[in-house]
Scaffold this motif. Structure first.
Motif, short mmCIF file in Angstrom:
data_model
loop_
_atom_site.label_atom_id
_atom_site.label_comp_id
_atom_site.label_asym_id
_atom_site.label_seq_id
_atom_site.Cartn_x
_atom_site.Cartn_y
_atom_site.Cartn_z
N LYS A 1 -17.92 2.74 87.78
CA LYS A 1 -17.86 4.20 87.69
C LYS A 1 -18.08 4.71 86.27
O LYS A 1 -18.93 5.60 86.06
N LEU B 1 -21.23 7.09 85.05
CA LEU B 1 -20.97 8.37 84.40
C LEU B 1 -21.65 8.42 83.03
O LEU B 1 -22.24 9.44 82.65
N ALA C 1 -18.06 12.07 89.10
CA ALA C 1 -16.67 11.99 88.64
C ALA C 1 -15.70 12.28 89.78
O ALA C 1 -14.62 11.67 89.88
N TRP C 2 -16.06 13.20 90.67
CA TRP C 2 -15.15 13.62 91.74
C TRP C 2 -15.19 12.69 92.94
O TRP C 2 -14.14 12.36 93.51
#
Length: 400
Positions: free
Chosen positions: A76, A80, A183-184
């Motif tokens: 992740k 990002l 991100a969510w």
């Protein structure tokens, strides 16, 4: 009820698809606004074309290196970071004051692009049940195809009508949306287990891996001697207005969507080797017809669609071929081989642009489709070698 849940798409995959869409627009929108960039920055058309070729070259060289460097980090934060770099590269492109700064912005964007796809594909597969992995990857990559259908033509219309910088600002806005969605929606994922770097790099010593890279470079790259300069071809040789040429990119984009879906089924039913042999032969014939009909508007519209179907119809077969080859000959480096395949696609784009740019620089814009014919015919040689090698291996297995 359980079957419905297993078929539901993880929102993290949709976040990856949003980024994929933005990346697709960023890579190919330059094709539609090339004359506008050349005129505003006061560079020749062939030099402006390097914004496509050098982008692809930076992607091809940078992707395997970045994938290796980031292999041991959690997925992740890696994704990002890559989306953030992609966003920054597009802002730099949009605010560039000369050709050099625009080129730097493109290089930054390219490195983030390739690494995102190489790593994002494995993440998408990991977010789906085992039997739905290919579907998740297809959904992620659908963003790239939709960019060809919607984003690139729209960006071309906006760029030609309101300034070439606007599409880059729009892509930066899409990247910001993708960053928030990632991100969510994307869950935390541990770093994957990977072999030593030396074991990964050993894949480059496998003749079959190198031959498959040649197939991809020559086959997929065959379209880009002409496609890089498709706007000046349609306006300068066929006689369309710049607005009509931008709209005609929708025809090509729709064809790539059809080709990607049909090509996957074709390769699955026929096998990737015979499927690619036939697609290469048909693409060579289509490029030859385009070379003969450049000054005829109606045939060009028809051939644009056929060209798009064949050019992108080979993508699923080429991807399946590289993965099958790596699983057989370099099982310790399948992910790295996936990155090499992405590099090969973009080396092909760079090669095509370089050859096309040389022709344009010498006043031979109309010969660019014929350069593609030579390239796709040449792709048959490594493909035939791989077929003969597979038959020999099968014969030895039967004797054993």
């Amino acid at each position: 009820m359980n079957d419905i849940r297993t078929r539901r798409v993880h929102p993290g995959v949709l976040a990856l698809a949003v980024t994929s869409f933005a990346i697709g627009v960023a890579e190919f929108v330059v094709v539609g606004i090339l004359p506008a960039i050349a005129g505003d920055l006061k560079v020749s058309l062939d030099r402006a074309g390097e914004l496509v070729g050098l982008y692809a070259l930076a992607l091809a060289v940078g992707t395997p290196l970045v994938v290796l460097a980031l292999a041991r980090f959690p997925r992740k934060p890696v994704l990002l970071g890559l989306v953030a770099v992609f966003l920054a590269g597009n802002l730099l492109s949009a605010m560039s004051v000369d050709y050099a700064s625009l080129l730097v912005g493109r290089m930054v964007t390219a490195v983030a692009h390739g690494s995102f796809f190489a790593i994002g594909a494995t993440v998408a597969a990991g977010l789906a049940p085992r039997d739905q992995a290919s579907r998740a990857i297809a959904i992620m990559f659908s963003g790239l195809t939709l960019a060809m259908v919607i984003g690139v033509p729209l960006g071309s219309i906006l760029g030609n009508g309101m300034g070439w910088r606007l599409p880059f600002f729009a892509v930066a806005a899409l990247a910001a949306l993708a960053l928030a969605a990632t991100a969510w929606w994307l869950p935390s994922m541990p770093a994957p287990r990977v072999g030593r770097m030396s074991a990964q790099l050993a894949a480059l010593g496998q003749p079959s891996i190198l031959a498959m890279m040649c197939v991809t470079v020559l086959g997929f790259g065959s379209s880009f001697a002409a496609f890089t300069f498709i706007t000046p071809i349609l306006t300068g040789l066929t006689g369309f207005s710049s607005t009509t040429a931008s709209v005609l990119l929708v025809v090509f984009g729709a064809a790539t969507l059809v080709g990607n879906l049909a090509g996957g089924r074709f390769a699955s039913s026929l096998g990737w080797q015979p499927a690619l042999r036939l697609l290469f032969a048909l693409l060579g014939a289509a490029l030859a017809v385009i070379g003969l009909t450049l000054s005829y508007p109606l045939p060009m519209v028809v051939m644009l669609f056929i060209w798009g179907v064949l050019a992108f119809g080979m993508s699923p077969g080429v991807q399946a071929a590289m993965l099958e080859t790596a699983e057989r000959d370099a099982p310790q480096a399948v992910d790295f081989a996936s990155g090499l395949n992405i590099s090969s696609f973009n080396l092909g784009i760079s090669l095509g642009e370089t050859v096309g740019g040389a022709l344009v620089a010498h006043g031979h814009l109309g010969l660019t489709p014929w350069a593609g014919v030579v390239s796709v015919v040449a792709a048959q040689a490594p493909l035939a070698w791989m077929g003969a090698r597979a038959r020999r291996a099968g014969a030895i297995g039967d004797m054993a």
